[in-house]
Write a protein that holds these residues in place. Structure first.
Motif, short mmCIF file in Angstrom:
data_model
loop_
_atom_site.label_atom_id
_atom_site.label_comp_id
_atom_site.label_asym_id
_atom_site.label_seq_id
_atom_site.Cartn_x
_atom_site.Cartn_y
_atom_site.Cartn_z
N ARG A 10 33.22 44.31 -67.53
CA ARG A 10 32.49 45.01 -68.59
C ARG A 10 33.13 44.75 -69.95
O ARG A 10 32.45 44.55 -70.95
CB ARG A 10 32.41 46.50 -68.28
CG ARG A 10 31.45 46.80 -67.12
CD ARG A 10 31.22 48.28 -66.94
NE ARG A 10 32.39 49.00 -66.50
CZ ARG A 10 32.77 49.13 -65.23
NH1 ARG A 10 32.05 48.58 -64.26
NH2 ARG A 10 33.86 49.80 -64.92
N TYR A 17 29.36 39.76 -76.02
CA TYR A 17 28.19 40.28 -76.75
C TYR A 17 28.40 40.19 -78.26
O TYR A 17 27.50 39.85 -79.00
CB TYR A 17 27.93 41.72 -76.33
CG TYR A 17 26.77 42.36 -77.06
CD1 TYR A 17 25.46 42.15 -76.64
CD2 TYR A 17 26.98 43.18 -78.16
CE1 TYR A 17 24.39 42.74 -77.30
CE2 TYR A 17 25.92 43.77 -78.83
CZ TYR A 17 24.63 43.55 -78.39
OH TYR A 17 23.57 44.13 -79.06
N GLU A 60 28.46 51.01 -80.15
CA GLU A 60 27.38 50.71 -79.22
C GLU A 60 27.84 50.76 -77.76
O GLU A 60 27.04 50.74 -76.85
CB GLU A 60 26.78 49.33 -79.50
CG GLU A 60 26.15 49.20 -80.86
CD GLU A 60 27.15 48.85 -81.94
OE1 GLU A 60 28.33 48.58 -81.64
OE2 GLU A 60 26.77 48.87 -83.12
N GLU A 62 29.15 52.63 -74.63
CA GLU A 62 29.18 53.99 -74.11
C GLU A 62 30.39 54.15 -73.18
O GLU A 62 30.69 53.28 -72.37
CB GLU A 62 27.90 54.29 -73.33
CG GLU A 62 26.67 54.35 -74.19
CD GLU A 62 25.42 54.68 -73.40
OE1 GLU A 62 25.43 54.60 -72.15
OE2 GLU A 62 24.42 55.03 -74.04
N TRP A 65 29.61 53.98 -69.40
CA TRP A 65 29.33 52.60 -68.98
C TRP A 65 30.61 51.79 -68.90
O TRP A 65 30.84 51.07 -67.93
CB TRP A 65 28.35 51.93 -69.95
CG TRP A 65 28.15 50.49 -69.61
CD1 TRP A 65 27.31 49.97 -68.68
CD2 TRP A 65 28.85 49.37 -70.17
NE1 TRP A 65 27.43 48.61 -68.62
CE2 TRP A 65 28.38 48.21 -69.54
CE3 TRP A 65 29.83 49.24 -71.15
CZ2 TRP A 65 28.84 46.94 -69.84
CZ3 TRP A 65 30.29 47.97 -71.46
CH2 TRP A 65 29.80 46.84 -70.80
N LYS A 70 27.97 52.74 -65.32
CA LYS A 70 26.70 53.45 -65.30
C LYS A 70 26.33 53.83 -66.71
O LYS A 70 27.16 54.28 -67.48
CB LYS A 70 26.80 54.70 -64.42
CG LYS A 70 27.07 54.33 -62.98
CD LYS A 70 27.20 55.53 -62.10
CE LYS A 70 27.49 55.06 -60.69
NZ LYS A 70 27.92 56.13 -59.83
N GLY A 71 25.08 53.61 -67.04
CA GLY A 71 24.65 53.85 -68.41
C GLY A 71 24.15 52.54 -69.00
O GLY A 71 23.76 51.64 -68.26
N ASN A 72 24.17 52.45 -70.29
CA ASN A 72 23.61 51.28 -70.96
C ASN A 72 24.62 50.62 -71.88
O ASN A 72 25.43 51.28 -72.49
CB ASN A 72 22.41 51.70 -71.81
CG ASN A 72 21.31 52.30 -70.98
OD1 ASN A 72 20.95 51.78 -69.94
ND2 ASN A 72 20.78 53.43 -71.42
N PHE A 73 24.50 49.31 -71.95
CA PHE A 73 25.21 48.56 -72.98
C PHE A 73 24.31 47.44 -73.44
O PHE A 73 23.77 46.71 -72.61
CB PHE A 73 26.53 47.97 -72.48
CG PHE A 73 27.16 47.10 -73.55
CD1 PHE A 73 27.76 47.71 -74.63
CD2 PHE A 73 27.09 45.72 -73.50
CE1 PHE A 73 28.31 46.92 -75.64
CE2 PHE A 73 27.64 44.94 -74.51
CZ PHE A 73 28.25 45.55 -75.57
N ALA A 75 24.32 50.54 -76.26
CA ALA A 75 23.65 51.84 -76.23
C ALA A 75 22.25 51.66 -76.81
O ALA A 75 22.06 50.94 -77.79
CB ALA A 75 24.44 52.86 -77.04
N GLU A 76 21.27 52.31 -76.18
CA GLU A 76 19.88 52.12 -76.61
C GLU A 76 19.65 52.58 -78.03
O GLU A 76 18.99 51.93 -78.80
CB GLU A 76 18.95 52.85 -75.65
CG GLU A 76 18.91 52.16 -74.30
CD GLU A 76 18.03 52.89 -73.32
OE1 GLU A 76 17.46 53.94 -73.66
OE2 GLU A 76 17.90 52.39 -72.19
N LYS A 77 20.18 53.73 -78.38
CA LYS A 77 20.04 54.24 -79.74
C LYS A 77 21.33 54.90 -80.13
O LYS A 77 21.91 55.64 -79.36
CB LYS A 77 18.92 55.28 -79.83
CG LYS A 77 17.55 54.71 -79.65
CD LYS A 77 16.53 55.77 -79.93
CE LYS A 77 15.14 55.18 -79.82
NZ LYS A 77 14.12 56.13 -80.20
#
Length: 140
Positions: A10, A17, A60, A62, A65, A70-73, A75-77
């Motif tokens: 991660r 990224y 961005e 989390e 995550w 678990k979660g988003n990368f 971050a959605e907003k």
């Protein structure tokens, strides 16, 4: 417990990224290059300080995550996007300053009541601010 191998994957995803090298990533978060290398190779576990530096430098990312996958990368907003979607009413624009003024009036009234109704003397008052600073007022 954190799985070092998965955490390293991660972390590498975050580095890729943003188009960073290990060295530039280390410099941006304020750690030694060897720290990045050792975490990515699985030699060392990330410290809490390390994780917090990543989160503060890259909002961005989390926490859940990064630690658990678990979660988003990314971050959605982020919070600024969410705030911009909340409609503002003209009458609420100065609400914070009005509340602050009323609080100051109430506090000064309360203090004078305490002084009038109590035989105790105030030795000192400490005010703590949200930025971590404080003011100390001592009775001379």
């Amino acid at each position: 417990m954190i799985n070092n191998t998965e955490f390293a994957k991660r972390l590498q995803k975050v580095i890729d990224y943003y188009g960073e090298s290990g060295s530039s990533f280390a410099e941006k978060i304020g750690v030694q290059r060897s720290s990045i290398s050792h975490i990515l190779s699985g030699r060392n576990k990330p410290s809490l300080e390390f994780v917090l530096k990543v989160l503060s430098s890259y909002p961005e990312v989390e926490l859940y995550w990064l630690l658990n996958g678990k979660g988003n990368f990314p971050a959605e907003k982020n919070s600024t996007e969410i705030k911009s979607e909340i409609p503002t009413r003209p009458e609420s624009q100065n609400l914070f300053s009005e509340v602050e003024e009323k609080t100051q009036e109430t506090n000064s009234t309360s203090i004078s009541r305490i002084e009038q109704n109590s035989k105790k003397e105030i030795d000192r008052i400490v005010i703590f601010y949200k930025d971590g600073s404080f003011q100390n007022f001592e009775n001379s």
